[in-house]
Structures are given as C-alpha cells and as structure tokens.
Design a protein around this motif. Structure first.
Motif, PDB file in Angstrom:
ATOM      1  N   GLY A   1      15.086  -7.412  -0.912  1.00 51.96           N
ATOM      2  CA  GLY A   1      13.934  -6.764  -1.537  1.00 51.96           C
ATOM      3  C   GLY A   1      12.756  -6.563  -0.613  1.00 51.96           C
ATOM      4  N   SER A   2      12.882  -6.959   0.679  1.00 56.34           N
ATOM      5  CA  SER A   2      11.726  -6.839   1.576  1.00 56.34           C
ATOM      6  C   SER A   2      11.369  -5.374   1.851  1.00 56.34           C
ATOM      7  CB  SER A   2      11.998  -7.573   2.886  1.00 56.34           C
ATOM      8  OG  SER A   2      13.122  -7.029   3.555  1.00 56.34           O
ATOM      9  N   ARG A   3      12.367  -4.486   1.893  1.00 60.65           N
ATOM     10  CA  ARG A   3      12.076  -3.076   2.143  1.00 60.65           C
ATOM     11  C   ARG A   3      11.285  -2.460   0.992  1.00 60.65           C
ATOM     12  NH1 ARG A   3      14.865  -0.534   6.255  1.00 60.65           N
ATOM     13  NH2 ARG A   3      16.390  -1.832   7.333  1.00 60.65           N
ATOM     14  N   LYS A   4      11.725  -2.731  -0.245  1.00 52.72           N
ATOM     15  CA  LYS A   4      11.001  -2.191  -1.400  1.00 52.72           C
ATOM     16  C   LYS A   4       9.596  -2.787  -1.487  1.00 52.72           C
ATOM     17  CE  LYS A   4      15.014  -1.129  -4.305  1.00 52.72           C
ATOM     18  NZ  LYS A   4      15.694  -1.406  -5.599  1.00 52.72           N
ATOM     19  N   ALA A   5       9.493  -4.089  -1.205  1.00 54.04           N
ATOM     20  CA  ALA A   5       8.175  -4.722  -1.252  1.00 54.04           C
ATOM     21  C   ALA A   5       7.249  -4.118  -0.200  1.00 54.04           C
ATOM     22  CB  ALA A   5       8.317  -6.227  -1.026  1.00 54.04           C
ATOM     23  N   THR A   6       7.792  -3.853   0.992  1.00 58.52           N
ATOM     24  CA  THR A   6       6.983  -3.250   2.053  1.00 58.52           C
ATOM     25  C   THR A   6       6.522  -1.862   1.659  1.00 58.52           C
ATOM     26  OG1 THR A   6       8.260  -4.474   3.703  1.00 58.52           O
ATOM     27  CG2 THR A   6       6.945  -2.619   4.486  1.00 58.52           C
ATOM     28  N   TRP A   7       7.411  -1.078   1.064  1.00 59.71           N
ATOM     29  CA  TRP A   7       7.069   0.286   0.659  1.00 59.71           C
ATOM     30  C   TRP A   7       5.945   0.279  -0.376  1.00 59.71           C
ATOM     31  CZ3 TRP A   7       7.084   5.167   1.823  1.00 59.71           C
ATOM     32  CH2 TRP A   7       6.951   6.119   0.839  1.00 59.71           C
ATOM     33  N   ARG A   8       6.081  -0.564  -1.392  1.00 61.89           N
ATOM     34  CA  ARG A   8       5.048  -0.618  -2.431  1.00 61.89           C
ATOM     35  C   ARG A   8       3.713  -1.075  -1.848  1.00 61.89           C
ATOM     36  NH1 ARG A   8       5.674  -2.780  -8.499  1.00 61.89           N
ATOM     37  NH2 ARG A   8       7.234  -1.153  -8.331  1.00 61.89           N
ATOM     38  N   TYR A   9       3.772  -2.070  -0.995  1.00 67.06           N
ATOM     39  CA  TYR A   9       2.557  -2.613  -0.385  1.00 67.06           C
ATOM     40  C   TYR A   9       1.857  -1.547   0.467  1.00 67.06           C
ATOM     41  CZ  TYR A   9      -0.242  -5.559   2.761  1.00 67.06           C
ATOM     42  OH  TYR A   9      -1.258  -6.116   3.495  1.00 67.06           O
ATOM     43  N   LEU A  10       2.624  -0.823   1.266  1.00 66.51           N
ATOM     44  CA  LEU A  10       2.036   0.201   2.126  1.00 66.51           C
ATOM     45  C   LEU A  10       1.432   1.342   1.318  1.00 66.51           C
ATOM     46  CD1 LEU A  10       4.298   0.681   5.271  1.00 66.51           C
ATOM     47  CD2 LEU A  10       1.872   0.115   5.193  1.00 66.51           C
ATOM     48  N   VAL A  11       2.142   1.795   0.281  1.00 64.72           N
ATOM     49  CA  VAL A  11       1.636   2.898  -0.536  1.00 64.72           C
ATOM     50  C   VAL A  11       0.298   2.523  -1.162  1.00 64.72           C
ATOM     51  CG1 VAL A  11       2.032   4.214  -2.643  1.00 64.72           C
ATOM     52  CG2 VAL A  11       3.872   3.959  -0.985  1.00 64.72           C
ATOM     53  N   LEU A  12       0.208   1.326  -1.717  1.00 62.53           N
ATOM     54  CA  LEU A  12      -1.034   0.906  -2.366  1.00 62.53           C
ATOM     55  C   LEU A  12      -2.171   0.748  -1.358  1.00 62.53           C
ATOM     56  CD1 LEU A  12       0.250  -1.681  -4.998  1.00 62.53           C
ATOM     57  CD2 LEU A  12      -0.816   0.515  -5.453  1.00 62.53           C
ATOM     58  N   THR A  13      -1.892   0.094  -0.225  1.00 61.21           N
ATOM     59  CA  THR A  13      -2.965  -0.131   0.749  1.00 61.21           C
ATOM     60  C   THR A  13      -3.436   1.172   1.384  1.00 61.21           C
ATOM     61  OG1 THR A  13      -1.281  -0.642   2.422  1.00 61.21           O
ATOM     62  CG2 THR A  13      -2.320  -2.498   1.299  1.00 61.21           C
ATOM     63  N   GLN A  14      -2.541   2.144   1.536  1.00 64.13           N
ATOM     64  CA  GLN A  14      -2.949   3.412   2.141  1.00 64.13           C
ATOM     65  C   GLN A  14      -3.634   4.319   1.121  1.00 64.13           C
ATOM     66  OE1 GLN A  14      -2.532   3.662   5.598  1.00 64.13           O
ATOM     67  NE2 GLN A  14      -1.958   1.564   5.112  1.00 64.13           N
ATOM     68  N   ALA A  15      -3.016   4.482  -0.057  1.00 67.30           N
ATOM     69  CA  ALA A  15      -3.544   5.432  -1.042  1.00 67.30           C
ATOM     70  C   ALA A  15      -4.851   4.959  -1.663  1.00 67.30           C
ATOM     71  CB  ALA A  15      -2.502   5.685  -2.129  1.00 67.30           C
ATOM     72  N   PHE A  16      -4.948   3.662  -1.953  1.00 65.78           N
ATOM     73  CA  PHE A  16      -6.131   3.160  -2.659  1.00 65.78           C
ATOM     74  C   PHE A  16      -6.980   2.219  -1.808  1.00 65.78           C
ATOM     75  CE2 PHE A  16      -2.936   4.171  -5.855  1.00 65.78           C
ATOM     76  CZ  PHE A  16      -3.658   5.037  -6.665  1.00 65.78           C
ATOM     77  N   GLY A  17      -6.575   2.034  -0.555  1.00 64.34           N
ATOM     78  CA  GLY A  17      -7.347   1.192   0.346  1.00 64.34           C
ATOM     79  C   GLY A  17      -7.952   1.978   1.488  1.00 64.34           C
ATOM     80  N   ILE A  18      -7.086   2.448   2.388  1.00 61.57           N
ATOM     81  CA  ILE A  18      -7.614   3.080   3.593  1.00 61.57           C
ATOM     82  C   ILE A  18      -8.204   4.455   3.304  1.00 61.57           C
ATOM     83  CG2 ILE A  18      -5.396   4.104   4.244  1.00 61.57           C
ATOM     84  CD1 ILE A  18      -8.085   2.613   6.577  1.00 61.57           C
ATOM     85  N   ILE A  19      -7.617   5.225   2.384  1.00 57.89           N
ATOM     86  CA  ILE A  19      -8.176   6.557   2.093  1.00 57.89           C
ATOM     87  C   ILE A  19      -9.598   6.466   1.525  1.00 57.89           C
ATOM     88  CG2 ILE A  19      -7.920   8.598   0.607  1.00 57.89           C
ATOM     89  CD1 ILE A  19      -4.930   8.457   1.072  1.00 57.89           C
ATOM     90  N   PRO A  20      -9.861   5.603   0.507  1.00 59.55           N
ATOM     91  CA  PRO A  20     -11.260   5.446   0.080  1.00 59.55           C
ATOM     92  C   PRO A  20     -12.185   4.968   1.198  1.00 59.55           C
ATOM     93  CG  PRO A  20      -9.788   4.552  -1.571  1.00 59.55           C
ATOM     94  CD  PRO A  20      -8.942   4.874  -0.385  1.00 59.55           C
ATOM     95  N   LEU A  21     -11.679   4.084   2.081  1.00 56.96           N
ATOM     96  CA  LEU A  21     -12.523   3.611   3.182  1.00 56.96           C
ATOM     97  C   LEU A  21     -12.831   4.739   4.166  1.00 56.96           C
ATOM     98  CD1 LEU A  21     -11.439   0.011   4.257  1.00 56.96           C
ATOM     99  CD2 LEU A  21     -13.572   0.761   3.220  1.00 56.96           C
ATOM    100  N   LEU A  22     -11.848   5.591   4.435  1.00 55.23           N
ATOM    101  CA  LEU A  22     -12.089   6.720   5.326  1.00 55.23           C
ATOM    102  C   LEU A  22     -13.123   7.679   4.725  1.00 55.23           C
ATOM    103  CD1 LEU A  22      -8.452   7.502   6.538  1.00 55.23           C
ATOM    104  CD2 LEU A  22     -10.337   6.625   7.928  1.00 55.23           C
TER     105      LEU A  22
END
Length: 628
Positions: free
Chosen positions: A142-163
């Motif tokens: 399950g590490s691949r799925k966990a990584t995908w979900r984690y990256l999507v959330l941190t990029q879409a709702f983390g780094i994009i608002p910060l940018l």
C-alpha cells in the motif's frame, strides 16, 4: 559564528543524504553530529538570530524564541532518530530512506529558520517531496497508493495555495529579497486582495501539512505504510503546519474572530478522529488517528487564541496550543519508537505482538509513560496542555467556545478508553506465552530518553516557560510571570481541572466495558456514513425520476404511451431532440449517474464522505472565484 553553526548543521544533513545514497545506514552517524549543531543553533536562537545563509541559494534567516522552540524539538528528534536507526533493521530501500530522511530534516530546519516567504514555500515543497520518497522507499504493501494520495493533497491543497500567496505577497512587497514576514506586514496596504484571502491560503497549506480535517485522510495510510521509527519525521511535519499558521495569523496578517471560530471549528471536527481510533485494532493506524486528534486539539486552541486575542485567556490558549503540539511530537515519537522494536523482529505491531515487547519491564514502563501522556492522565503531557486549553475557553462566557470545548472534552474520554480496551483485549485473546526478546540497547535507550523528556517537560513546565513567554513578547499580549499564574490565574482553571479528571474516570470505565456495549454507544456515529449514503441515493433517485417523467417530454419527442418504458438515461437516447440541445447537459447527467453507481458499489464511511464533500466544495469555491 552562530549562523555558521546553522549552516554547518544544514551542510552535515545534506552530506548525510549523499552518504545515505552510497552506504545507507552509515549516514546516520553524520546525522547524529548535525543534531549537536542544531541544538546549538536553537539555544542561540533564544536570544535572536538573523542574517543570510547558503551562498548558492541566498536565504534570509530570522530565528526568534518561537522558531527556536520548534527548532529545539527538531534537533532532539534528529538526535534520537539517528541513534535509533543505527541499530534498527530497515525493511525497505535503506539507501533511499536514509537520503530522503536527511533531506526532509534539512527542509524542516530551513523551514523553521527562514523568514522569507518564497524560501518558506520552497522548503515546504522539499519537505513534502522527500517525505513522499520516504513512504515510497519503505516498499510496504500500500505504500504506492499512500504516496500518491499524500502527494496529491500536499500539492493541490498545500503548495498551490502557497505559490498563490507568495505571488500576491510579491506583488505587495515588490522584491524577492525583501519578501519576508516583516516586509509583508509593512506593505499590507499594497495587497491586491484582502488579507483574509491570504489567511485562507496559508490555512489550507497548514491543514494539509498537519493532517487536519478535511485533509487528514493521508495520515493513517502513510503511517501504516512507513516503518515506525521514521514516523517522527512526519510528526515534525504536523508541528510545522501549526507553526506556519500561528506565525502568519498572530505575527503577520491581521486576523479576527471569524478566522478564529473557523480554525477552532476545524480543530473540533478533526478531534473526532479519536472515535475511529477506538474501533481500530492495528496499532499504527490507532496511533495515527490519535495523532489526528491531537492536531485537532492544537488547532482548536489556536482558533480560541484568535477569538480571545489580546486578552490573558487568549495568551493561555496560545501557550496551550504550543505545548500540545510540541508534547505530542515527543510522546508520539516515543510510541512509534516502541512499535519499531516490534518491527525490528519482523512482526506487525498489533495487540498480541506487544506481549513480546512488554516482557521487558523497563521498556514497558517507558512506553506506558508515553501512552498515558497521550491519554491525558495527570500530571503527564497532554493533561498539562489540555488544562491550559480548557481553562482559556471555560474562563469565558462565549457560548460557541463553550460548545466546542465541551465537545473536545467529551472526545477526550476515548484515548484512555482505547488504551484500557487494548489492555483488556490483550488479556482475553492473546493467551499464548511468549519469550522475552532482548531489544537492542540503542532502541531501548532512545525510547526511554524520549519518554522521559516528554514526562519532564510536562511535570516541570517551568523548563519551557521562559521559551514560551519569550516567543510571545513581540505580540504585546499579557504574559504570565509564574507557572502558578499560568495554570491557576483564571476562574476557568478549576472547571478545566475537574473536567479533565472526570473525563479520565469516565474513560477508564468505558475502556473496561465489553466492546459490543461501547459500539452501541457509538452506533449513531459509525452508521452516519450509511445514513448519508442512503439519503444521497434517495435524492438522486427523486431527481432521476423527475427528469425522466417531467423534463424528458419537454426536450424529447416521446409518445405518451412510451414514456413508462424509459427506465434509464440510456433509453432516452433513442428519441430525437425536440427543442433543446441535449449535448449541452447530457454529459453532466451521465457523470452524476456514474458517480451514484460508484457510491453504491462502495461502503463509504462518514470520514470519507465528509472529506470528499469538503474537497468538492473547496474546488467549487475556487472555480467560482476564478470565473467570477
């Protein structure tokens, strides 16, 4: 010289990442040395530290008492983690884990040290990327799925608002070099948008980083996939999220009661994760949900401090938030270090596998300190921080704060009840006698050091009080002069104390109940997902029937006697369009239909439904804002 020490610590962490790529575990010797320089930088930062570091990537630095406090905890975790991992047998790609862990720690240190918003965004992104590499390199199920979900959330709702926030701040300040917190505060009048919009952007990034509602869904999946000793790096990440929002909301942007109520409400909803922890039997996921709850309590306290801003009770709430987020990093790290001792022997941490570990009486005692700290047993860590948090809200006549703090207090029953439940189930179903396995000395020592540190800073709060009060002097808030004034200086302190003791007693009794009886008490909550799904199905079926019976005859040439034969949208395609262009809206209808079918095929719980709804609403709000 002080800045040179900080640069040396960062350089050693970067060197450790390169050594990790080459030789794996040996990198942690370099990490251990870097932690010493991190300690020195944190102590120097207590008196203030500013300047510019990293010549090839010029980064302005300003370490005050607040960032120094978080930096001290980061140094402590870096020290203990490197000692621990020297004796731990990693199940995964050892080289990439060592590289990513050191780079994540480097990003965390730089994030706390800089006061440049553009560099803050960069280090936020680096931390997200390298922690994702940690999960991926663990090579667990399950590490691949966990990584995908984690990256999507941190990029879409983390780094994009910060940018977006960085771009707006740059427009106001006009220079990347002067794009600091201080520079933004002085140029608020030049902002093209309301400061409230910037606060929302920073709030989104903070919630994702901390794993708070509605972005908490990555936490149990990531913690389950990652080897236990590496989880303290993510615990530091949770603290970084709280730190960023605290820094922006209290020190940079003007924030009022509206934001305070919103943050407090988000924290209250996040704390409901403890109910999912209660029904979870896998220990890593159980403690992951507890971690989500602790983050929720910290956000509730931070929101309360914004509502009560400028008053003594507001200061008490803010100090409680600081203590709670730092305490939870310590006692949760100890817990996961203890679970790592089980994984060291190739076993999955569960209720029965703990027996092998708990045969060693010393490590059992040390882990018990951390477990009961999490449960809020007097006078341990969570009890001390919750005392301040409850005191702040219960010392007011604010009805909304009272409602939320009573909810938080009620949910505080379940951490202790969950622990007692684990102990009871262990005795019932784990009858097999086990031999005591000798836990490596370094693992026992590190677990004990972290547990004792969590115990000491809670029982003797005056150790951290100068750091805490010094971090808030710049704000001009009324500050307590002694620990007794802090804990007993408000009429609400006695109510908070009685509440905490009462919740502990109730939690003890609930934990001794049979699991079936407790499940009955929580039946409404756990069935809420089914209720929401059935309700959605009902309204979708009503809408579908209305469309086929009322709307279809208007837009399609359908003989009246054939109308009852149309059972689905696909049947309607056989008839020609009468007046309206069906192609304009039929794709949307089909999408809703597919969504309904997908929902019926999965038994979604309330956690997933509410999270999905919140994300959908966020996307809708963004789209409406763009098109407006």
């Amino acid at each position: 010289m002080s800045l040179y020490v900080l640069e040396l610590a960062l350089g050693l962490l970067f060197t450790a990442s390169l050594v990790g790529l080459a030789s794996g575990k040996r990198a942690y010797y370099v990490t251990l040395v870097s932690s010493v320089f991190l300690f020195a930088s944190a102590v120097e930062g207590l008196n203030g530290l500013s300047g510019e570091i990293i010549p090839f990537l010029p980064t302005t630095v300003r370490i005050d008492s607040l960032s120094a406090l978080f930096l001290l905890v980061t140094a402590f975790i870096t020290f203990t983690l490197s000692l621990y991992l020297l004796s731990y047998e990693v199940k995964g790609d050892e080289r990439f884990l060592a590289m990513a862990t050191n780079m994540a720690l480097l990003s965390a240190v730089a994030f706390l040290s800089t006061n440049n918003i553009e560099r803050l965004t960069l280090f936020y992104e680096l931390f997200a990327v390298f922690t994702a590499v940690m999960v991926l390199a663990s090579e667990t199920r399950g590490s691949r799925k966990a990584t995908w979900r984690y990256l999507v959330l941190t990029q879409a709702f983390g780094i994009i608002p910060l940018l977006i926030a960085t771009g707006l701040a740059y427009g106001a300040v006009g220079s990347l070099h002067h794009l600091t917190f201080h520079g933004l505060r002085e140029n608020l009048g030049n902002l093209a948008v309301s400061p409230a919009f910037l606060l929302v952007l920073f709030l989104s990034a903070s919630l994702v980083r901390s794993g708070a509602f509605p972005f908490h869904v990555w936490v149990p999946r990531v913690y389950r996939s990652l080897p236990s000793p590496f989880i303290p790096v993510f615990l530091l990440g949770e603290a970084l999220g709280v730190y960023m929002l605290l820094r922006v909301a209290h020190f940079v942007l003007p924030s009022g009661e509206a934001l305070g109520y919103a943050v407090a409400f988000i924290g209250t909803v996040t704390a409901f994760a403890t109910l999912y922890s209660f029904k979870e039997i896998r220990l890593k996921r159980k403690f992951a949900y507890h971690s989500v709850m602790d983050v929720g309590i910290a956000y509730f306290a931070l929101g309360s401090s914004l509502v009560l801003q400028g008053t003594f009770l507001g200061t008490v709430a803010l100090l409680g938030a600081l203590l709670h987020v730092l305490y939870q990093v310590l006692y949760k790290s100890s817990l996961f270090f203890g679970l790592g001792a089980i994984e060291h022997y190739g076993e999955e941490p569960n209720i029965c596998s703990m027996r092998k570990l708990l045969k060693g009486h010393v490590i059992a005692l040390l882990m018990s300190l951390s477990v009961f700290s999490m449960a809020g047993i007097p006078p341990l860590s969570a009890f001390v921080s919750k005392w301040l948090i409850y005191t702040a809200s219960m010392g007011t006549t604010n009805v909304l704060l009272w409602l939320m703090v009573v909810t938080i207090a009620f949910l505080g029953i379940f951490p202790l009840a969950s622990i007692i439940q684990v102990r009871r189930i262990n005795r019932l179903i784990c009858k097999r006698e086990v031999e005591r396995d000798e836990v490596p000395f370094a693992i026992r020592t590190v677990t004990g050091i972290v547990s004792l540190a969590s115990f000491l800073v809670a029982v003797f709060p005056f150790i951290l009080l100068p750091w805490l009060t010094g971090s808030l002097e710049e704000l001009g808030y009324p500050l307590p002069e002694t620990p007794s004034q802090l804990f007993l200086g408000s009429p609400g302190s006695l109510i908070a104390l009685v509440t905490l003791v009462a919740m502990a007693v109730i939690g003890w009794r609930i934990g001794k109940m049979p699991t079936e009886r407790v499940s009955e008490l929580l039946l409404i909550f756990y069935n809420m997902g089914d209720i929401l799904r059935f309700t959605a199905d009902y309204f979708l079926s009503l809408g579908k029937g209305f469309y086929l019976q009322r709307v279809l005859p208007i837009i399609k040439v359908v003989p009246k006697h054939e109308l009852p034969l149309i059972k689905d949208y696909d049947d309607a395609l056989d008839y020609p369009v009468r007046h309206l262009d069906e192609a304009m809206f039929m794709p949307l209808i089909r999408a809703v239909e597919r969504l309904a079918r997908w929902g019926r095929s999965r038994n979604l719980d309330m956690n997933a439904l509410i999270s999905g709804f919140a994300i959908a609403m966020a996307v809708l709000i963004v789209l409406l804002g763009v098109f407006a």
